[in-house]
Design a protein around this motif. Sequence first.
Motif, PDB file in Angstrom:
ATOM      1  N   PRO A   9       0.839  -1.060   0.185  1.00  0.00           N
ATOM      2  CA  PRO A   9       0.010  -0.110  -0.012  1.00  0.00           C
ATOM      3  C   PRO A   9       0.869   1.266  -0.093  1.00  0.00           C
ATOM      4  O   PRO A   9       2.046   1.162   0.486  1.00  0.00           O
ATOM      5  CB  PRO A   9      -0.693  -0.099   1.257  1.00  0.00           C
ATOM      6  CG  PRO A   9      -0.046  -0.759   1.982  1.00  0.00           C
ATOM      7  CD  PRO A   9       0.777  -1.930   1.282  1.00  0.00           C
ATOM      8  N   ASP A  10       0.261   2.336  -0.292  1.00  0.00           N
ATOM      9  CA  ASP A  10       0.899   3.629  -0.416  1.00  0.00           C
ATOM     10  C   ASP A  10       1.131   4.198   1.095  1.00  0.00           C
ATOM     11  O   ASP A  10       1.954   4.803   1.463  1.00  0.00           O
ATOM     12  CB  ASP A  10       0.248   4.683  -1.204  1.00  0.00           C
ATOM     13  CG  ASP A  10       0.303   4.361  -2.804  1.00  0.00           C
ATOM     14  OD1 ASP A  10       1.112   3.558  -3.257  1.00  0.00           O
ATOM     15  OD2 ASP A  10      -0.568   4.690  -3.406  1.00  0.00           O
ATOM     16  N   HIS A  11       0.145   3.587   1.727  1.00  0.00           N
ATOM     17  CA  HIS A  11       0.122   3.874   3.289  1.00  0.00           C
ATOM     18  C   HIS A  11      -0.409   2.867   3.905  1.00  0.00           C
ATOM     19  O   HIS A  11      -1.147   2.165   3.478  1.00  0.00           O
ATOM     20  CB  HIS A  11      -0.541   5.387   3.385  1.00  0.00           C
ATOM     21  CG  HIS A  11      -2.142   5.279   3.168  1.00  0.00           C
ATOM     22  ND1 HIS A  11      -3.065   4.872   3.908  1.00  0.00           N
ATOM     23  CD2 HIS A  11      -2.366   5.768   2.182  1.00  0.00           C
ATOM     24  CE1 HIS A  11      -3.993   4.902   3.405  1.00  0.00           C
ATOM     25  NE2 HIS A  11      -3.921   5.513   2.250  1.00  0.00           N
ATOM     26  N   PRO A  13      -2.655   0.119   5.938  1.00  0.00           N
ATOM     27  CA  PRO A  13      -3.949   0.238   6.155  1.00  0.00           C
ATOM     28  C   PRO A  13      -4.480   0.599   7.580  1.00  0.00           C
ATOM     29  O   PRO A  13      -3.586   0.299   8.589  1.00  0.00           O
ATOM     30  CB  PRO A  13      -4.494  -1.354   5.895  1.00  0.00           C
ATOM     31  CG  PRO A  13      -3.207  -2.040   5.617  1.00  0.00           C
ATOM     32  CD  PRO A  13      -2.127  -1.028   5.904  1.00  0.00           C
ATOM     33  N   THR A  14      -5.752   1.083   7.834  1.00  0.00           N
ATOM     34  CA  THR A  14      -6.015   1.713   8.999  1.00  0.00           C
ATOM     35  C   THR A  14      -7.463   1.197   9.441  1.00  0.00           C
ATOM     36  O   THR A  14      -8.113   0.701   8.681  1.00  0.00           O
ATOM     37  CB  THR A  14      -5.917   3.204   9.116  1.00  0.00           C
ATOM     38  OG1 THR A  14      -6.981   3.780   8.319  1.00  0.00           O
ATOM     39  CG2 THR A  14      -4.711   3.839   8.674  1.00  0.00           C
ATOM     40  N   ARG A  16      -9.660   3.168   9.889  1.00  0.00           N
ATOM     41  CA  ARG A  16     -10.506   4.667   9.767  1.00  0.00           C
ATOM     42  C   ARG A  16     -11.658   4.158   8.737  1.00  0.00           C
ATOM     43  O   ARG A  16     -11.322   3.463   7.567  1.00  0.00           O
ATOM     44  CB  ARG A  16      -9.831   5.651   9.171  1.00  0.00           C
ATOM     45  CG  ARG A  16      -8.880   6.423  10.016  1.00  0.00           C
ATOM     46  CD  ARG A  16      -8.239   7.795   9.675  1.00  0.00           C
ATOM     47  NE  ARG A  16      -8.723   8.073   8.488  1.00  0.00           N
ATOM     48  CZ  ARG A  16      -9.708   9.126   8.281  1.00  0.00           C
ATOM     49  NH1 ARG A  16     -10.007   9.813   9.523  1.00  0.00           N
ATOM     50  NH2 ARG A  16     -10.174   9.580   7.315  1.00  0.00           N
ATOM     51  N   ASP A  18     -13.393   5.774   6.725  1.00  0.00           N
ATOM     52  CA  ASP A  18     -13.280   6.466   5.186  1.00  0.00           C
ATOM     53  C   ASP A  18     -12.024   6.011   4.549  1.00  0.00           C
ATOM     54  O   ASP A  18     -11.723   6.351   3.393  1.00  0.00           O
ATOM     55  CB  ASP A  18     -12.826   7.947   5.265  1.00  0.00           C
ATOM     56  CG  ASP A  18     -14.068   8.757   5.853  1.00  0.00           C
ATOM     57  OD1 ASP A  18     -15.414   8.347   5.731  1.00  0.00           O
ATOM     58  OD2 ASP A  18     -14.005   9.827   6.407  1.00  0.00           O
ATOM     59  N   ASP A  19     -10.969   5.267   4.981  1.00  0.00           N
ATOM     60  CA  ASP A  19      -9.957   4.434   4.251  1.00  0.00           C
ATOM     61  C   ASP A  19     -10.430   3.180   3.842  1.00  0.00           C
ATOM     62  O   ASP A  19      -9.747   2.587   2.922  1.00  0.00           O
ATOM     63  CB  ASP A  19      -8.716   4.230   5.267  1.00  0.00           C
ATOM     64  CG  ASP A  19      -8.132   5.623   5.587  1.00  0.00           C
ATOM     65  OD1 ASP A  19      -8.495   6.582   4.889  1.00  0.00           O
ATOM     66  OD2 ASP A  19      -7.380   5.549   6.545  1.00  0.00           O
ATOM     67  N   GLN A  20     -11.694   2.575   3.948  1.00  0.00           N
ATOM     68  CA  GLN A  20     -12.171   1.489   3.728  1.00  0.00           C
ATOM     69  C   GLN A  20     -12.705   1.244   2.402  1.00  0.00           C
ATOM     70  O   GLN A  20     -13.726   1.999   2.062  1.00  0.00           O
ATOM     71  CB  GLN A  20     -12.920   0.582   4.868  1.00  0.00           C
ATOM     72  CG  GLN A  20     -12.642   0.774   6.137  1.00  0.00           C
ATOM     73  CD  GLN A  20     -11.221   0.072   6.217  1.00  0.00           C
ATOM     74  OE1 GLN A  20     -10.964  -0.847   6.062  1.00  0.00           O
ATOM     75  NE2 GLN A  20     -10.312   0.999   6.908  1.00  0.00           N
ATOM     76  N   LEU A  21     -12.296   0.400   1.378  1.00  0.00           N
ATOM     77  CA  LEU A  21     -12.990   0.223   0.188  1.00  0.00           C
ATOM     78  C   LEU A  21     -14.283  -0.281   0.320  1.00  0.00           C
ATOM     79  O   LEU A  21     -15.111   0.025  -0.541  1.00  0.00           O
ATOM     80  CB  LEU A  21     -12.115  -0.791  -0.577  1.00  0.00           C
ATOM     81  CG  LEU A  21     -12.847  -1.104  -2.060  1.00  0.00           C
ATOM     82  CD1 LEU A  21     -12.979   0.157  -2.852  1.00  0.00           C
ATOM     83  CD2 LEU A  21     -11.711  -2.219  -2.786  1.00  0.00           C
TER      84      LEU A  21
END
Length: 154
Positions: A9-11, A13-14, A16, A18-21
């Motif tokens: 990943p570019d960053h 996984p969290t 959060r 809003d970060d979830q596909l």
Amino acid sequence: MDATTPPAPDHPPTLRLDDQLCFALYAASLAMNKAYRKTLAPLGLTYPQYLVMMVLWEQDSRNVSEIGERLSLDSATLTPLLKRMEAAGLVQRTRAVTDERQVVVTLSAAGKDLKRQAEGIPATMLCATGCTPARLVALKGELDTLRQNLSQAV
């Protein structure tokens, strides 16, 4: 890299939301269903009924298992849906002559006529997305690939 090795990943996984596909897909699906509900209301169809109608408009007289396979629905979900559609006069269900265990679903005259009324729905939904046709084709391709990858992973 194989299907079991995730890309870097570019960053990281969290947790959060809003970060979830998965949440983005879920929320987009809810919005899509809401838009379809409004668009389909004049036809008296729910979104799942519309999907069944599209399958039958492509090829009439399909057995329940074919429809279920095409829509990724099991017969326990599909059978009550088809019963309601039959009660509404859109389809007819009959036992297959060659194998009475199979139920064949056929469009009624009203179901066939409904196709003309539904012809504008794809254009209406295209407008609702705010996307170009080319962008939707690309997005659909990406989603098809995602679905195939996820199906292989489980």
